[in-house]
Design an enzyme around this catalytic site. Structure first.
Site, PDB file in Angstrom:
ATOM      1  N   TRP A 132       0.869  -1.172   0.000  1.00  0.00           N
ATOM      2  CA  TRP A 132       0.000   0.000   0.000  1.00  0.00           C
ATOM      3  C   TRP A 132       0.906   1.222   0.000  1.00  0.00           C
ATOM      4  O   TRP A 132       1.796   1.345   0.846  1.00  0.00           O
ATOM      5  CB  TRP A 132      -0.874  -0.045   1.250  1.00  0.00           C
ATOM      6  CG  TRP A 132      -1.777   1.116   1.485  1.00  0.00           C
ATOM      7  CD1 TRP A 132      -2.590   1.713   0.580  1.00  0.00           C
ATOM      8  CD2 TRP A 132      -1.973   1.805   2.731  1.00  0.00           C
ATOM      9  NE1 TRP A 132      -3.291   2.745   1.186  1.00  0.00           N
ATOM     10  CE2 TRP A 132      -2.924   2.822   2.499  1.00  0.00           C
ATOM     11  CE3 TRP A 132      -1.438   1.657   4.014  1.00  0.00           C
ATOM     12  CZ2 TRP A 132      -3.354   3.687   3.500  1.00  0.00           C
ATOM     13  CZ3 TRP A 132      -1.864   2.512   5.015  1.00  0.00           C
ATOM     14  CH2 TRP A 132      -2.808   3.513   4.755  1.00  0.00           C
ATOM     15  N   ASP A 216      -0.876  -4.894   9.539  1.00  0.00           N
ATOM     16  CA  ASP A 216      -1.856  -3.940   9.015  1.00  0.00           C
ATOM     17  C   ASP A 216      -3.046  -4.728   8.478  1.00  0.00           C
ATOM     18  O   ASP A 216      -3.009  -5.271   7.380  1.00  0.00           O
ATOM     19  CB  ASP A 216      -1.243  -3.086   7.907  1.00  0.00           C
ATOM     20  CG  ASP A 216      -2.228  -2.040   7.379  1.00  0.00           C
ATOM     21  OD1 ASP A 216      -3.298  -1.859   7.987  1.00  0.00           O
ATOM     22  OD2 ASP A 216      -1.919  -1.409   6.349  1.00  0.00           O
ATOM     23  N   LYS A 264     -13.601  -1.287   5.375  1.00  0.00           N
ATOM     24  CA  LYS A 264     -14.095  -2.193   4.343  1.00  0.00           C
ATOM     25  C   LYS A 264     -15.150  -3.145   4.888  1.00  0.00           C
ATOM     26  O   LYS A 264     -16.211  -3.323   4.293  1.00  0.00           O
ATOM     27  CB  LYS A 264     -12.947  -3.000   3.735  1.00  0.00           C
ATOM     28  CG  LYS A 264     -12.235  -2.333   2.569  1.00  0.00           C
ATOM     29  CD  LYS A 264     -11.360  -1.208   3.006  1.00  0.00           C
ATOM     30  CE  LYS A 264     -10.569  -0.631   1.825  1.00  0.00           C
ATOM     31  NZ  LYS A 264      -9.699   0.480   2.250  1.00  0.00           N
TER      32      LYS A 264
END
Length: 418
Positions: A132, A216, A264
């Site tokens: 990311w 993460d 999400k």
């Protein structure tokens, strides 16, 4: 008069994902397709409010609640539920896990990097290549004196996780107390995850070299449809090094941090809801380290946001709503899995050059397509199909109405590149 240094500051480009969305929004082409933004869209390319979330909103509205400040650590009931979600109910009660509410997953990552830079003081931070993109920016901002090293996560030839390369880099370059940033599921951007056996071997090298892990977790539940399955790596690391039963490592790492986003899996993008979990060895009091996390939050935001935390707590406090949420999460995961199968099938049906099996071997929101930067630019300029320059495609932007168009566009740009 002394000249201000502000006069010489260059104009920095907008982060790619945000610039891409802006370009997509400005495009008037009727059949344009947005495959860049990492948000869930339904079969009609519209934002989807989870039915369980809508029910929780309605319940909260009827309670005539106030809007007072939260404590610095956040909404205590939310912290408890977030900890249960990521660690499971049994482990979540352990006193060596401390939780603080954050401004989404980005805030959790930033707070983790700040904490590590100030108090862990590593020489290096190891970030996957690719990762990311904000991981690099966060660690550059929070720990400018920490050397960023990349471990070769992706095998471009095999289009799979480069386990041997990852292990070799950590073995050769990582030093005691160095930070390793790991994605527990649905690796962003590649969509390739280690197997359970590979995770165990990664844990072995982490323990042996006494590295400090920052997990993460952005896609728990959203990846496979099973929140427990998607949390396996985190729970395995915890049990291996920090559980109340005798850890396997005689000289375990100093601690571990878990960054948790609920954007999400609850569809709460704009509510910016997340958590950071600090784990220490059971023989060490977590109070000191936790107090320093609290001070960092106080200096940055004073206290986090309330509404999203109330939604998560409401859902997880009610068995009926929680069951409904689990169904909603599975709905999203299954739709993403379905468009993976459909895109691969369509690409093969029209005889698109190459092997496209990696699309269905990947998991989560993104597919690392293997398309080159020039091919991606052609997709955008000629076909109005938008994805990141590295070829990362957000599968959520696909549906039954545009998969055929996207497949034909991919075939066309591959042909033009020959």
């Amino acid at each position: 008069m002394a000249r201000s240094s502000l006069e010489d500051m260059p104009v920095l480009p907008l982060a790619e994902s945000f610039a891409l969305t802006a370009a997509y929004n400005a495009d008037s082409f009727p059949d344009k397709v947005n495959l860049g933004q990492g948000v869930y869209r339904d079969e009609n390319s519209r934002p989807w409010v989870l039915p369980s979330v809508r029910s929780a909103e309605e319940r909260l509205h009827k309670q005539n609640l106030n809007h007072e400040y939260l404590p610095i650590t956040g909404h205590s009931p939310f912290n408890q539920k977030a900890r249960q979600l990521i660690f499971g109910r049994e482990l979540a009660n352990h006193q060596n896990i401390r939780t603080i509410q954050t401004v989404a997953g980005t805030g959790a990552n930033h707070l983790a990097a700040l904490f590590c830079a100030r108090y862990v003081r590593p020489k290096n931070v190891f970030i996957s290549d690719p990762s990311w993109d904000n991981h690099y920016s966060i660690w550059e901002t929070a720990g400018p004196d920490i050397t960023q090293k990349l471990y070769p996560y992706y095998d471009a030839v095999a289009r799979s996780f480069n386990f041997e390369g990852t292990m070799a880099e950590l073995e050769d370059s990582a030093e005691e107390n160095d930070i390793v940033v790991l994605h527990p599921c649905a690796h962003n951007p590649t969509g390739h995850d280690p197997t359970h056996d590979q995770w165990r071997k990664i844990a072995e090298i982490v323990g042996r070299k006494r590295l400090f892990v920052v997990f993460d977790s952005a896609y728990q539940g959203f990846a496979s449809g099973d929140p427990d399955a998607d949390a396996w790596a985190i729970r395995n690391f915890y049990s291996t090094f920090f559980g109340y039963s005798s850890p396997l490592s005689k000289n375990p790492p100093a601690g571990m941090l878990v960054c948790q986003s609920l954007s999400k899996n609850f569809g709460l993008y704009g509510e910016r809801i997340g958590a950071l979990h600090l784990i220490t060895h059971p023989s060490v009091s977590a109070e000191g380290a936790y107090s320093h996390l609290i001070r960092l939050v106080r200096s940055e935001i004073s206290c986090p946001a309330l509404f999203g935390a109330r939604i998560v707590d409401t859902i997880w406090s009610d068995s009926e709503l929680r069951t409904h949420w689990e169904k909603d999460v599975k709905t999203m995961a299954l739709r993403i899995q379905g468009v993976r199968v459909a895109l691969k099938s369509e690409l093969e049906k029209i005889n698109t050059k190459g092997d496209w099996s990696h699309i269905t071997r990947q998991i989560g929101m993104f597919s690392y397509t293997g398309l080159s930067k020039s091919q991606v630019q052609l997709l955008r300029e000629v076909h109005h199909v938008y994805m990141l320059d590295n070829g990362r495609m957000s599968m959520s932007g696909l549906n039954g109405k545009n998969i055929g168009y996207v497949a034909r566009a991919i075939k066309d740009v591959i042909g033009q590149a020959q």
